[in-house]
Design an enzyme around this catalytic site. Structure first.
Site, PDB file in Angstrom:
ATOM      1  N   HIS A  63       0.810  -1.217   0.000  1.00 44.82           N
ATOM      2  CA  HIS A  63       0.000   0.000   0.000  1.00 44.82           C
ATOM      3  C   HIS A  63       0.845   1.270   0.000  1.00 44.82           C
ATOM      4  O   HIS A  63       0.315   2.361  -0.190  1.00 44.82           O
ATOM      5  CB  HIS A  63      -0.950  -0.009   1.196  1.00 44.82           C
ATOM      6  CG  HIS A  63      -1.994  -1.077   1.109  1.00 44.82           C
ATOM      7  ND1 HIS A  63      -3.209  -0.888   0.496  1.00 44.82           N
ATOM      8  CD2 HIS A  63      -1.988  -2.374   1.516  1.00 44.82           C
ATOM      9  CE1 HIS A  63      -3.920  -2.006   0.549  1.00 44.82           C
ATOM     10  NE2 HIS A  63      -3.202  -2.915   1.162  1.00 44.82           N
ATOM     11  N   ASP A  86       3.008   9.286  -1.386  1.00 46.48           N
ATOM     12  CA  ASP A  86       1.911   8.463  -0.865  1.00 46.48           C
ATOM     13  C   ASP A  86       1.605   7.357  -1.861  1.00 46.48           C
ATOM     14  O   ASP A  86       1.599   7.596  -3.080  1.00 46.48           O
ATOM     15  CB  ASP A  86       0.655   9.311  -0.637  1.00 46.48           C
ATOM     16  CG  ASP A  86      -0.135   8.856   0.581  1.00 46.48           C
ATOM     17  OD1 ASP A  86      -0.003   7.686   0.969  1.00 46.48           O
ATOM     18  OD2 ASP A  86      -0.894   9.685   1.134  1.00 46.48           O
TER      19      ASP A  86
END
Length: 458
Positions: free
Chosen positions: A146, A355
């Site tokens: 992730h 991110d």
């Protein structure tokens, strides 16, 4: 479905997305309980939630220190977010990381059935697939990262980096959020391991074993999140924000308190905007919601202190008896409350320095009023920028306003642009994003990965 921490009390983001996937399909969520005990894995705790089973084990204080606070969050997390300056490389924590993953494998092996699909999630559990193989598991086992995957030259700063990546190649399918992170991983396998790579199919062959690596961008639980619109809690929080701003435009950011989210840099950009447009303190109020995280890690204590200092300086210089330009809230809110806050805010700031995806960006878009949508200002370094930073076929701009979060002038300019943006452009940008947010949801993401994982040959 192993995960680093248990699912109890999850309110959204990644944990909420995985909850939705399991509720739809059933199965077992296995991982750390989030609690400490004298001995790691002495007892497996189980409970049933929403049609699936949660099984967790406690960790010893030493293992929390070495595995979770240590190697996972003081070595891998900063390294994977390109912050090698914050990464700590210690043999002690590396051994703790491997030891805990071996304990997870011991507990999980006893619960697995031969035909189970096993889906391992995130950087805490990279070696788990190989540990399961060592214990005889012949199941189809997949892994999803992730976070970003760093460029090869950064990753090689990690001692024993080959050992870490080779454990990943024990999985049948490896998933990344974006094509950029996937390309970085493939480049490493080619140049550092000498693996054979087929870029068209995603096949990586090394030491006689073939793994599939592909990008699977995660989405939000659209149905669940959109239903929040009709809840009393969401309506109440929307009205609460609108009434408290006293006709000023609300601009909002919702982030974990983490240095990867670019919060000090964001506050610098907001400060630069108010320096350039001091009259705007009566037109605009910024609300930063930043729940604390990993408070035992020193770098997180520092980021909180820095953020509080910068916020205080701007408020001290720009406040009046009836006006405060920045509201800093160090707590979390429910999904319904966040929906209401997002809908009331005419500008959403999502400006991480790096991110993997960032679901807040997608949730902000999902909460907007189609007839009067707000403007999303999004970092070009967030994974979501590949989906939401859209250029229309005719060459005109659509989607989010992309920014370089390192530049306070760029961010200040984007805020001014968002404030001045006319309704027709706001609607055009919203319409360019909402289809992706709605269609590329958590269900599509789960189906895409699990279908590939279930296939014997790809």
């Amino acid at each position: 479905m192993p995960k680093a921490r248990g699912a109890e009390g999850a309110q959204g983001g990644l944990a909420g997305a995985l909850n939705a996937a399991l509720a739809e399909r059933g199965g077992l969520w296995f991982g750390w309980s989030g609690e400490e005990a004298e001995q790691t894995g002495a007892e497996v705790h189980t409970q049933s939630v929403d049609g699936f089973t949660i099984a967790t084990i406690d960790l010893s204080h030493r293992d929390v220190d070495e595995y979770y606070n240590g190697f996972a969050n003081s070595t891998l997390w900063p390294l994977f977010h390109y912050r090698i300056d914050l990464a700590r490389f210690e043999e002690r924590t590396g051994r703790g990381y491997e030891r805990v993953n071996a304990c997870f494998a011991d507990s999980l092996t006893a619960m697995m059935k031969p035909d189970d699909l096993v889906w391992v999630h995130d950087y805490h559990l990279i070696p788990l697939g190989q540990r399961l193989r060592e214990r005889g598991a012949e199941n189809r086992i997949g892994f999803f990262l992730h976070t970003p995957w760093p460029p090869t030259r950064l990753l090689t700063s990690l001692p024993f980096h080959e050992r870490l990546v080779e454990t990943m190649l024990a999985y049948d399918v490896i998933g990344f959020q974006t094509s950029e992170w996937l390309s970085s991983f493939v480049h490493y396998c080619e140049t550092e391991l000498g693996a054979q790579v087929d870029r068209e199919t995603g096949r990586i062959t090394h030491s006689g074993r073939t793994t599939i690596a592909r990008a699977y961008p995660i989405g939000i639980d659209w149905d669940h999140f959109h239903k929040q619109r009709d809840t009393q809690e969401a309506r109440r929080s929307e009205q609460r924000l609108l009434s408290s701003t006293r006709e000023r435009i609300a601009m909002i950011g919702v982030d974990r308190l983490d240095y990867s989210k670019g919060l000090p840099e964001r506050i610098d950009g907001i400060g630069r905007f108010f320096d350039q447009h001091p009259e705007s303190t009566r037109d605009l109020v910024y609300i930063q919601i930043a729940p604390p995280s990993r408070e035992d890690v020193e770098s997180y204590q520092q980021i909180r202190a820095t953020l509080e200092q910068k916020t205080g300086q701007i408020n001290g210089a720009r406040s009046d008896v009836d006006i405060v330009p920045i509201r800093y809230v160090n707590r979390g809110y429910s999904h319904a409350e966040l929906y209401g806050f997002f809908r009331a805010a005419k500008i959403g700031l999502v400006t991480p320095l790096r991110d993997g995806m960032n679901l807040v960006a997608k949730e902000y878009v999902a909460a907007q009023d189609p007839e009067d949508p707000g403007v999303l200002i999004l970092s070009e370094f967030a994974g979501a920028a590949q989906q939401l930073g859209i250029e229309r076929p005719d060459g005109s701009e659509g989607g989010a306003v992309l920014v370089n979060p390192h530049s306070p002038d760029v961010l200040a300019s984007a805020i001014k642009r968002a404030l001045d943006m006319q309704l027709d452009e706001r609607k055009r940008r919203y319409e360019a994003m909402i289809e992706t947010v709605r269609n590329d949801d958590i269900e599509a993401w789960t189906e895409g990965f699990c279908s590939d994982l279930a296939a014997d040959q790809l």
